[in-house]
Design a protein around this motif. Structure first.
Motif, PDB file in Angstrom:
ATOM      1  N   HIS A 239       2.682   3.444 -11.066  1.00 19.69           N
ATOM      2  CA  HIS A 239       3.172   4.513 -11.954  1.00 19.69           C
ATOM      3  C   HIS A 239       4.648   4.807 -11.635  1.00 19.69           C
ATOM      4  O   HIS A 239       4.978   5.188 -10.508  1.00 19.69           O
ATOM      5  N   PRO A 240       5.541   4.619 -12.624  1.00 16.80           N
ATOM      6  CA  PRO A 240       6.976   4.748 -12.320  1.00 16.80           C
ATOM      7  C   PRO A 240       7.411   6.157 -11.922  1.00 16.80           C
ATOM      8  O   PRO A 240       8.408   6.308 -11.219  1.00 16.80           O
ATOM      9  N   GLN A 241       6.688   7.188 -12.363  1.00 14.59           N
ATOM     10  CA  GLN A 241       7.094   8.551 -11.990  1.00 14.59           C
ATOM     11  C   GLN A 241       6.468   8.991 -10.665  1.00 14.59           C
ATOM     12  O   GLN A 241       7.162   9.471  -9.777  1.00 14.59           O
ATOM     13  N   SER A 242       5.159   8.821 -10.528  1.00 15.22           N
ATOM     14  CA  SER A 242       4.498   9.314  -9.304  1.00 15.22           C
ATOM     15  C   SER A 242       4.707   8.379  -8.125  1.00 15.22           C
ATOM     16  O   SER A 242       4.469   8.770  -6.979  1.00 15.22           O
ATOM     17  N   LYS A 243       5.131   7.136  -8.412  1.00 17.11           N
ATOM     18  CA  LYS A 243       5.331   6.106  -7.365  1.00 17.11           C
ATOM     19  C   LYS A 243       4.025   5.802  -6.640  1.00 17.11           C
ATOM     20  O   LYS A 243       4.018   5.472  -5.451  1.00 17.11           O
ATOM     21  N   THR A 244       2.923   6.023  -7.324  1.00 21.08           N
ATOM     22  CA  THR A 244       1.623   5.667  -6.757  1.00 21.08           C
ATOM     23  C   THR A 244       0.919   4.737  -7.754  1.00 21.08           C
ATOM     24  O   THR A 244       1.422   4.512  -8.854  1.00 21.08           O
TER      25      THR A 244
ATOM     26  N   PRO B  77     -15.734  -3.582  -4.751  1.00 23.15           N
ATOM     27  CA  PRO B  77     -14.344  -3.647  -5.239  1.00 23.15           C
ATOM     28  C   PRO B  77     -13.335  -4.143  -4.201  1.00 23.15           C
ATOM     29  O   PRO B  77     -13.184  -3.545  -3.134  1.00 23.15           O
ATOM     30  N   SER B  78     -12.653  -5.224  -4.533  1.00 19.03           N
ATOM     31  CA  SER B  78     -11.665  -5.763  -3.588  1.00 19.03           C
ATOM     32  C   SER B  78     -10.497  -4.806  -3.404  1.00 19.03           C
ATOM     33  O   SER B  78      -9.857  -4.788  -2.348  1.00 19.03           O
ATOM     34  N   CYS B  79     -10.222  -3.951  -4.402  1.00 19.52           N
ATOM     35  CA  CYS B  79      -9.123  -2.983  -4.269  1.00 19.52           C
ATOM     36  C   CYS B  79      -9.424  -1.990  -3.151  1.00 19.52           C
ATOM     37  O   CYS B  79      -8.532  -1.618  -2.378  1.00 19.52           O
ATOM     38  N   VAL B  80     -10.674  -1.550  -3.059  1.00 17.66           N
ATOM     39  CA  VAL B  80     -11.051  -0.585  -2.011  1.00 17.66           C
ATOM     40  C   VAL B  80     -10.979  -1.255  -0.649  1.00 17.66           C
ATOM     41  O   VAL B  80     -10.507  -0.665   0.331  1.00 17.66           O
ATOM     42  N   LYS B  81     -11.383  -2.524  -0.613  1.00 19.18           N
ATOM     43  CA  LYS B  81     -11.428  -3.230   0.674  1.00 19.18           C
ATOM     44  C   LYS B  81     -10.045  -3.377   1.309  1.00 19.18           C
ATOM     45  O   LYS B  81      -9.932  -3.407   2.518  1.00 19.18           O
ATOM     46  N   VAL B  82      -8.998  -3.483   0.493  1.00 19.66           N
ATOM     47  CA  VAL B  82      -7.672  -3.719   1.084  1.00 19.66           C
ATOM     48  C   VAL B  82      -6.847  -2.444   1.250  1.00 19.66           C
ATOM     49  O   VAL B  82      -5.793  -2.486   1.884  1.00 19.66           O
ATOM     50  N   CYS B  83      -7.279  -1.321   0.693  1.00 22.11           N
ATOM     51  CA  CYS B  83      -6.444  -0.105   0.734  1.00 22.11           C
ATOM     52  C   CYS B  83      -6.330   0.406   2.171  1.00 22.11           C
ATOM     53  O   CYS B  83      -7.340   0.772   2.779  1.00 22.11           O
ATOM     54  N   PRO B  84      -5.124   0.435   2.730  1.00 26.36           N
ATOM     55  CA  PRO B  84      -4.990   0.820   4.138  1.00 26.36           C
ATOM     56  C   PRO B  84      -5.030   2.326   4.392  1.00 26.36           C
ATOM     57  O   PRO B  84      -5.072   2.755   5.541  1.00 26.36           O
ATOM     58  N   THR B  85      -4.979   3.145   3.346  1.00 24.50           N
ATOM     59  CA  THR B  85      -4.916   4.596   3.571  1.00 24.50           C
ATOM     60  C   THR B  85      -6.187   5.341   3.149  1.00 24.50           C
ATOM     61  O   THR B  85      -6.315   6.529   3.430  1.00 24.50           O
ATOM     62  N   GLY B  86      -7.087   4.684   2.434  1.00 23.21           N
ATOM     63  CA  GLY B  86      -8.273   5.383   1.915  1.00 23.21           C
ATOM     64  C   GLY B  86      -8.008   6.058   0.586  1.00 23.21           C
ATOM     65  O   GLY B  86      -8.872   6.763   0.060  1.00 23.21           O
ATOM     66  N   ALA B  87      -6.797   5.839   0.020  1.00 28.26           N
ATOM     67  CA  ALA B  87      -6.479   6.458  -1.276  1.00 28.26           C
ATOM     68  C   ALA B  87      -7.377   5.913  -2.385  1.00 28.26           C
ATOM     69  O   ALA B  87      -7.786   6.643  -3.273  1.00 28.26           O
ATOM     70  N   THR B  88      -7.676   4.607  -2.314  1.00 26.54           N
ATOM     71  CA  THR B  88      -8.592   3.999  -3.282  1.00 26.54           C
ATOM     72  C   THR B  88      -9.986   4.020  -2.693  1.00 26.54           C
ATOM     73  O   THR B  88     -10.190   3.527  -1.579  1.00 26.54           O
ATOM     74  N   PHE B  89     -10.911   4.596  -3.406  1.00 26.16           N
ATOM     75  CA  PHE B  89     -12.268   4.725  -2.870  1.00 26.16           C
ATOM     76  C   PHE B  89     -13.286   4.731  -4.006  1.00 26.16           C
ATOM     77  O   PHE B  89     -12.937   4.972  -5.162  1.00 26.16           O
TER      78      PHE B  89
ATOM     79  N   LYS C 152      -2.518  11.727  -3.980  1.00 26.98           N
ATOM     80  CA  LYS C 152      -1.849  12.479  -2.906  1.00 26.98           C
ATOM     81  C   LYS C 152      -1.846  11.667  -1.618  1.00 26.98           C
ATOM     82  O   LYS C 152      -1.126  11.972  -0.672  1.00 26.98           O
ATOM     83  N   VAL C 153      -2.682  10.654  -1.555  1.00 27.84           N
ATOM     84  CA  VAL C 153      -2.799   9.838  -0.349  1.00 27.84           C
ATOM     85  C   VAL C 153      -2.174   8.454  -0.540  1.00 27.84           C
ATOM     86  O   VAL C 153      -1.660   7.856   0.402  1.00 27.84           O
ATOM     87  N   CYS C 154      -2.169   7.963  -1.798  1.00 27.07           N
ATOM     88  CA  CYS C 154      -1.611   6.636  -2.085  1.00 27.07           C
ATOM     89  C   CYS C 154      -0.129   6.608  -1.715  1.00 27.07           C
ATOM     90  O   CYS C 154       0.626   7.509  -2.065  1.00 27.07           O
ATOM     91  N   TRP C 155       0.306   5.581  -1.011  1.00 26.49           N
ATOM     92  CA  TRP C 155       1.729   5.468  -0.648  1.00 26.49           C
ATOM     93  C   TRP C 155       2.425   4.385  -1.465  1.00 26.49           C
ATOM     94  O   TRP C 155       3.566   4.038  -1.198  1.00 26.49           O
ATOM     95  N   GLY C 156       1.687   3.783  -2.415  1.00 26.17           N
ATOM     96  CA  GLY C 156       2.309   2.823  -3.325  1.00 26.17           C
ATOM     97  C   GLY C 156       2.595   1.463  -2.725  1.00 26.17           C
ATOM     98  O   GLY C 156       3.499   0.765  -3.185  1.00 26.17           O
ATOM     99  N   CYS C 157       1.814   1.046  -1.705  1.00 25.41           N
ATOM    100  CA  CYS C 157       2.077  -0.256  -1.070  1.00 25.41           C
ATOM    101  C   CYS C 157       1.745  -1.414  -2.013  1.00 25.41           C
ATOM    102  O   CYS C 157       2.270  -2.518  -1.847  1.00 25.41           O
TER     103      CYS C 157
END
Ligand code: SF4
Ligand code: SF4
Length: 265
Positions: A159-164, A115-127, A139-144
Motif C-alpha cells: 500500500h503506497p500510503q500506509s507502507k504496509t 497459507p505460505s504468506c503466514v509462514k514467512v511473516c517475521p512479525t506476526g502481522a499476517t495471521f 499496525k504490526v506490518c513493517w512492509g518487508c
C-alpha cells in the motif's frame, strides 16, 4: 490502555524486533513469528474470528459475466489505492476463430488453510483467524514484502500510503456484522457465494457437496478455501494472465483498446 498507547507499544515492539532481526541476520531467512504481539487483544473478535466457523467462497464460473461489479464494489468498500485491487476478474480468450470464447476468472485472496504468506511473516502481522480468514495487522506490518513474494496467487500488494501490505480480508468487518462481503453482495450473476464451510446447510457447503469444484494452483499445497465450479483447466495454473484491468485503465484514461482504435478515429 488507550488505543494510541497500545499502537505506540506495538510500533516500538516491531521496531525493536526489526533491529534484532537485522542484527542477527534472521530477516534473511524469513520464518513465521510465533510470539505474542503486545497490545493485541486475543479476545478481540477482529483477531480471533467467529467461534466454530470456517469461512470460504465458492465461485460458480458458469454464472460470471465478467462485468467487474465485484471489482468496483470491493474498491469502494475497502478504499484501495489507485491502481491496486483486492479482487478482480481476469479475462482470457480461448479457442480458434470462429469458435472463440471468453473465460472469466474472479480472483481474490484464497484464505488458504495452509497459507505460505503466514509462514514467512517475521512479525506476526499476517495471521489466520480461528475462522480461517487470513488478515494483515497494519499496525504490526513493517512492509518487508516477504508475504507478497510468498503468495503464489499474487494477491497481496504494497500500500503506497500506509507502507504496509494489503489484501482481501473477505470483508471480515462485514462478516463480523452479519453482512456478506461487498463482492458477493454486488455480484449480478450470483456467481460469488461466501459462507461457513463448517455449516453443512450453508449455501457454500451445499454447492461444494452438489458440484465438482477445483482450486487454483493446487500443486502449491496452500489448500485454498476459494473453490470454483466450472474452472477451465487451461487457466487453473495461470492466475496472472489478465488483460481486463489494463483495458479498464485505458478506458478510464480515454484510450480505447488497441483493436477499437480504428473505430474511434
Ligand atoms: S492467497 Fe496468498 S495472501 Fe491469500 S492466504 Fe493464500 S498465500 Fe496468503
Ligand atoms: S460481479 Fe459477479 S458476474 Fe460480475 S464479474 Fe464479478 S463475479 Fe462475475
Amino acid at each position: 490502555m488507550d488505543e494510541e498507547k497500545k499502537s505506540m507499544k506495538r510500533r516500538s515492539f516491531v521496531k525493536g524486533l526489526s533491529a534484532w532481526l537485522l542484527a542477527s541476520g534472521a530477516a534473511v531467512q524469513a520464518q513465521a513469528f510465533s510470539g505474542k504481539i503486545p497490545g493485541r487483544d486475543e479476545e478481540d473478535q477482529r483477531y480471533v474470528g467467529q467461534e466454530g466457523k470456517r469461512f470460504g467462497m465458492v465461485v460458480d464460473l458458469r454464472k460470471c459475466v465478467g462485468c467487474q461489479a465485484c471489482t468496483g464494489a470491493c474498491k469502494v468498500e475497502n478504499k484501495t489505492p489507485r491502481h491496486h485491487f483486492r479482487t478482480w476478474v481476469a479475462e482470457y480468450e480461448r479457442g480458434e476463430y470462429p469458435a472463440v470464447h471468453k473465460v472469466f476468472l474472479p480472483q481474490l485472496c484464497n484464505h488458504c488453510a495452509s497459507p505460505s504468506c503466514v509462514k514467512v511473516c517475521p512479525t506476526g502481522a499476517t495471521f489466520s483467524r480461528g475462522d480461517g480468514v487470513v488478515m494483515v495487522d497494519d499496525k504490526v506490518c513493517w512492509g518487508c514484502g516477504y508475504c507478497v513474494n510468498a503468495c503464489p496467487y499474487d494477491k497481496r500488494y504494497f500500500h503506497p500510503q500506509s507502507k504496509t501490505v494489503d489484501k482481501c480480508t473477505l470483508c471480515a468487518h462485514r462478516l463480523d456484522s452479519g453482512l456478506l462481503p461487498a463482492c458477493v453482495e454486488s455480484c449480478v450473476g450470483g456467481a460469488r457465494v461466501a459462507g461457513d464451510l463448517n455449516d453443512k446447510k450453508s449455501q457454500v457447503s451445499r454447492l461444494l457437496a452438489g458440484f465438482s469444484t477445483a482450486v487454483l494452483q493446487p500443486s502449491q499445497g496452500n489448500r485454498p478455501q476459494v473453490y470454483y465450479i466450472g474452472l477451465d483447466g487451461s487457466v487453473q495454473n495461470q492466475v496472472r494472465g489478465t488483460v481486463n484491468l489494463d483495458d479498464l485503465a485505458r478506458m478510464r484514461d480515454g484510450k480505447p483498446r488497441r483493436e477499437w482504435q480504428t473505430a474511434y478515429k
